[in-house]
Design a protein around this motif. Structure first.
Motif, short mmCIF file in Angstrom:
data_model
loop_
_atom_site.label_atom_id
_atom_site.label_comp_id
_atom_site.label_asym_id
_atom_site.label_seq_id
_atom_site.Cartn_x
_atom_site.Cartn_y
_atom_site.Cartn_z
N TYR A 413 -14.77 -6.60 -4.96
CA TYR A 413 -14.01 -6.21 -6.41
C TYR A 413 -12.76 -5.99 -6.12
CZ TYR A 413 -19.41 -5.70 -7.52
OH TYR A 413 -20.62 -5.75 -7.57
N ASP A 414 -11.67 -5.49 -6.91
CA ASP A 414 -10.97 -4.90 -6.73
C ASP A 414 -10.94 -3.31 -8.04
OD1 ASP A 414 -9.43 -7.30 -5.47
OD2 ASP A 414 -9.04 -7.94 -6.51
N PRO A 415 -9.84 -2.64 -7.81
CA PRO A 415 -10.15 -1.75 -8.82
C PRO A 415 -9.22 -1.94 -9.85
CG PRO A 415 -8.40 -1.00 -6.81
CD PRO A 415 -9.18 -2.26 -6.33
N GLU A 416 -9.45 -1.24 -10.88
CA GLU A 416 -9.02 -1.82 -12.44
C GLU A 416 -7.98 -0.54 -12.15
OE1 GLU A 416 -11.07 1.56 -15.80
OE2 GLU A 416 -12.38 -0.10 -14.56
N GLY A 417 -7.49 0.45 -11.42
CA GLY A 417 -6.25 1.22 -11.08
C GLY A 417 -6.27 1.88 -9.91
N GLY A 418 -4.83 1.58 -9.83
CA GLY A 418 -4.70 2.48 -8.02
C GLY A 418 -4.79 1.22 -7.28
N ARG A 419 -4.66 1.37 -5.99
CA ARG A 419 -4.62 0.58 -5.36
C ARG A 419 -5.33 0.66 -3.42
NH1 ARG A 419 0.23 2.50 -5.55
NH2 ARG A 419 0.77 3.33 -3.62
N VAL A 420 -5.61 0.11 -2.79
CA VAL A 420 -6.38 -0.14 -1.41
C VAL A 420 -5.22 -0.76 -0.46
CG1 VAL A 420 -8.48 -0.35 -0.18
CG2 VAL A 420 -8.68 -0.05 -2.61
N GLU A 421 -5.28 0.20 0.68
CA GLU A 421 -4.17 -0.59 1.56
C GLU A 421 -4.52 -0.17 2.86
OE1 GLU A 421 -1.04 2.22 1.16
OE2 GLU A 421 -0.09 1.53 -0.99
N ILE A 422 -4.38 -1.41 3.72
CA ILE A 422 -4.93 -1.84 5.12
C ILE A 422 -3.85 -1.74 5.87
CG2 ILE A 422 -5.86 -3.12 6.20
CD1 ILE A 422 -7.91 -2.55 3.92
N ASP A 423 -3.21 -0.27 6.58
CA ASP A 423 -1.87 -0.80 6.94
C ASP A 423 -0.62 -0.32 6.39
OD1 ASP A 423 -3.11 0.08 9.58
OD2 ASP A 423 -2.13 -1.83 10.89
N GLY A 424 -0.59 0.19 4.97
CA GLY A 424 -0.22 0.11 4.27
C GLY A 424 0.33 -1.46 3.48
N THR A 425 -0.09 -2.10 3.63
CA THR A 425 0.06 -3.47 2.51
C THR A 425 -1.48 -3.38 1.51
OG1 THR A 425 0.88 -4.28 4.50
CG2 THR A 425 -0.62 -5.62 3.13
N ASP A 426 -1.18 -3.66 0.61
CA ASP A 426 -1.97 -3.67 -1.08
C ASP A 426 -3.09 -4.65 -0.45
OD1 ASP A 426 -3.64 -4.30 -3.01
OD2 ASP A 426 -2.30 -3.03 -4.33
N LEU A 427 -4.53 -4.06 -0.39
CA LEU A 427 -5.39 -5.17 0.14
C LEU A 427 -5.68 -6.61 -0.63
CD1 LEU A 427 -8.13 -5.57 1.59
CD2 LEU A 427 -9.45 -4.51 0.15
N ARG A 428 -5.16 -6.66 -1.69
CA ARG A 428 -5.31 -7.86 -2.68
C ARG A 428 -4.10 -8.56 -2.24
NH1 ARG A 428 -5.28 -3.92 -7.56
NH2 ARG A 428 -3.71 -2.90 -7.16
N GLN A 429 -2.85 -8.15 -1.23
CA GLN A 429 -1.82 -8.90 -0.44
C GLN A 429 -2.75 -10.15 -0.32
OE1 GLN A 429 1.52 -7.29 -0.40
NE2 GLN A 429 1.44 -6.37 -2.82
N LEU A 430 -3.70 -9.47 0.83
CA LEU A 430 -4.15 -10.23 2.40
C LEU A 430 -4.96 -11.40 2.09
CD1 LEU A 430 -5.01 -7.21 4.23
CD2 LEU A 430 -2.68 -8.34 4.22
N ASP A 431 -4.78 -12.89 2.85
CA ASP A 431 -5.54 -13.08 2.78
C ASP A 431 -7.51 -12.90 2.92
OD1 ASP A 431 -7.48 -15.28 4.45
OD2 ASP A 431 -5.86 -15.98 4.34
N LEU A 432 -8.36 -13.14 2.46
CA LEU A 432 -9.44 -12.90 1.81
C LEU A 432 -10.33 -12.64 3.03
CD1 LEU A 432 -11.16 -11.28 0.38
CD2 LEU A 432 -11.45 -12.82 -1.13
#
Length: 608
Positions: A413-432
């Motif tokens: 799932y993606d959050p409806e507010g805020g963000r989850v980061e992996i080593d400072g990068t928004d998880l939504r920007q990574l290759d899933l």
């Protein structure tokens, strides 16, 4: 919603006729699945449509030859050319019929498998959020249980229409040579039947839509009564009669609705058939009158009789095929509706590669999240940092949001507010796909694969070379404490687990959990997510497993969701959640010193 279209029939028919737009898509699927078989299928259909008309003319030739020359034709052999030609045509028709059956089977099997593959591909790729809605299960049920067979049937209907259409047009040409109005009369006689067929097809489809939920409820109750998962409780609580009666009540409702619809259709079909009989009687009376006047030969009589009766038969077949085509098109709309489902959780257009090993960690920044269809926030303004290379334990009451953290890290799932980061990068920007390959998870209720023990473990990393699988599986089983268990099975790592298939061995809940732990270890991922990994273990087994786990987790980023304080105390960092918020965090010693919720739970004091 009534299964009878009622006064709104015309509008519904106009909308439903648009379902014929699916035909090109079905032909495209057939071509993708079996291009050579589809080409042969079309060629045979055209030949099957032409040969009956040729047989009619040859019959007239033969009859006229015999009627004109009588026994002299037999002596002179003038009957042989038309007879041999007719025999060749009839033989070719038989041969084509047998050949076309073989072609249809080969084509149908490939098409059904191709469509099932498309359904499976969509089912395993849609967002997890889809499984939160009953409407999704209705779509999946319609697509899975109807579409492959309906697609094959639709192709059969199309072939029948094409074959019959060729014959029908040729037959109408024959009838027109006797009277120009005969083809028009035959077409007019078919219109009531066409109306009845379309009306019935639409009513059937509306009934199917209306009763999908009831059909699924019946399927569910049948599954409960026949499943090993519910067998013990069914017997202990005496639930057999209750579920059986509920199943029979649903089936009685479905049966009653279907019989009511069939009764209305039978009356309408009877009325439509009366008009066709009147047309036939009039045409035959006309033919016999003209024959008596000497206007037609005996061969004309045979030709007309066969042409008219066959035209009526073909017309009835065309009406039936059209109705089935229409009905199957309506059903297939559910297939394409399902295949058109779109995922919101996708890899971005220009994805960033995830790190092979985390250097900073995983961070939640003011995350708000609620599950689809729920009004309650599972996480509310939630912030948390999970350090790389450390084991973080997550504690909290049921419903506090612990398992939700793992699902967000996996990006189910993606959050409806805020963000989850992996080593400072928004998880939504990574290759899933690449990110998920870096994560190994043991879910709270791991799935029990009815497969060999080695396969149960190897499912954690299918891309591994075949020669390396069993040695790696044995190593993962040792790390998870499942090696001795598997070796004691008859067949060892090749032993079939579960009782669904012959020769299988059922495991206890704790044993299945150890196999699932081995699967998580087999993945050898830098990020480990474990949801209640020791919930089915006794204290002695738990202690031994924890020793192995913390040795295995060295250098990895691990998140351990647990209710057990003795498990949490060994983590590098402990986080306490309450109603979707982080209320405490720190080491075991630090949290005891704070004398908060963790310390009260540890000492057994009441909260508050």
């Amino acid at each position: 919603m009534s299964p009878d279209p009622g006064p709104a029939l015309r509008g519904k028919l106009q909308r439903a006729l648009s379902e014929f737009r699916l035909l090109p898509r079905v032909f495209a699927l057939a071509w993708q699945a079996a291009p050579r078989w589809t080409s042969l299928w079309l060629a045979v259909i055209l030949l099957e449509g032409v040969l009956p008309v040729a047989a009619l003319y040859l019959t007239r030739w033969l009859v006229d030859t015999l009627a004109t020359h009588g026994s002299a034709a037999l002596a002179a052999g003038t009957w042989l050319p038309p007879f041999a030609s007719l025999a060749a045509i009839l033989g070719a028709s038989r041969l084509l019929a047998a050949f076309s059956g073989w072609i249809r089977t080969a084509q149908a099997e490939r098409l059904a498998d191709h469509i099932s593959g498309l359904i499976h591909e969509k089912a395993v790729s849609v967002d997890l959020a889809q499984f939160e809605h009953a409407a999704f299960y209705d779509r999946l049920y319609r697509a899975s249980f109807e579409s492959p067979d309906r697609s094959v049937a639709l192709l059969e209907n199309s072939g029948g229409l094409l074959r019959g259409g060729v014959s029908f047009v040729a037959m109408l040409g024959v009838l027109a040579s006797y009277a120009w109005w005969l083809p028009l009369a035959l077409l007019a006689a078919s219109l009531p039947a066409v109306y009845v067929v379309f009306r019935y097809a639409l009513a059937q489809h509306l009934l199917w839509l209306k009763t999908t939920s009831a059909q699924r409820q019946a399927t569910y109750r049948q599954w409960v009564m026949t499943s090993d998962l519910a067998a013990a409780e069914i017997r202990l609580f005496g639930l057999g009669n209750s579920f059986r009666n509920a199943y029979q009540a649903i089936r009685a409702y479905l049966r009653q609705e279907k019989l009511r619809l069939e009764g209305r259709h039978a009356l309408a079909a009877l009325a439509a058939g009366a008009g066709s009989l009147l047309i036939a009687a009039f045409a035959f009376a006309l033919l016999l009158t003209r024959f008596a006047q000497g206007l037609y030969t005996l061969g004309d009589l045979a030709l007309f009789f066969q042409a008219f009766t066959r035209s009526q038969s073909v017309a009835e077949s065309l009406v039936s095929q059209t109705g089935q085509l229409y009905r199957n098109s309506l059903y297939l709309s559910s297939l394409f509706e399902f295949l058109a489902l779109r995922s919101d959780i996708t890899t971005p257009a220009s994805p960033l590669p995830p790190p092979n090993t985390l250097t900073t960690g995983i961070a939640f920044h003011k995350v708000a999240f609620r599950y689809p269809g729920s009004t309650r926030l599972a996480l509310n303004d939630f912030s948390l940092s999970i350090s790389a290379g450390c084991t973080t334990a997550i504690l909290g009451m049921n419903g506090a949001g612990k398992s939700t953290l793992l699902k967000l890290i996996c990006r189910f799932y993606d959050p409806e507010g805020g963000r989850v980061e992996i080593d400072g990068t928004d998880l939504r920007q990574l290759d899933l796909e690449a990110w998920r390959s870096r994560v190994s998870v043991l879910f709270q209720q791991p799935f029990h694969y009815q497969a060999a023990a080695v396969d149960n473990i190897a499912y954690g990393r299918l891309e591994m070379p075949a020669a390396d699988i069993e040695p790696a599986a044995r190593q993962a089983a040792r790390e998870a404490g499942a090696d001795l268990l598997i070796q004691e099975l008859q067949g060892g790592y090749q032993a079939l687990l579960g009782k669904w298939f012959d020769g299988g061995t059922e495991l206890s809940t704790g044993e299945w959990q150890r196999v699932a732990l081995a699967r998580a270890c087999f993945r050898n991922a830098p990020v480990l997510l474990l949801d209640e990994p020791t919930s089915a273990m006794d204290p002695w087994e738990e202690t031994a497993w924890l020793d192995r786990f913390f040795a295995y987790a060295q250098g990895r980023t691990a998140v351990l969701v647990t209710h057990r304080l003795t498990t949490a105390m060994r983590a590098h960092h402990i986080c306490v959640l309450d109603h979707g918020r982080l209320v405490e965090e720190g080491t075991h010693r630090a949290l005891l010193a704070q004398d908060g919720a963790y310390a009260r739970a540890w000492s057994g004091r009441p909260d508050g």
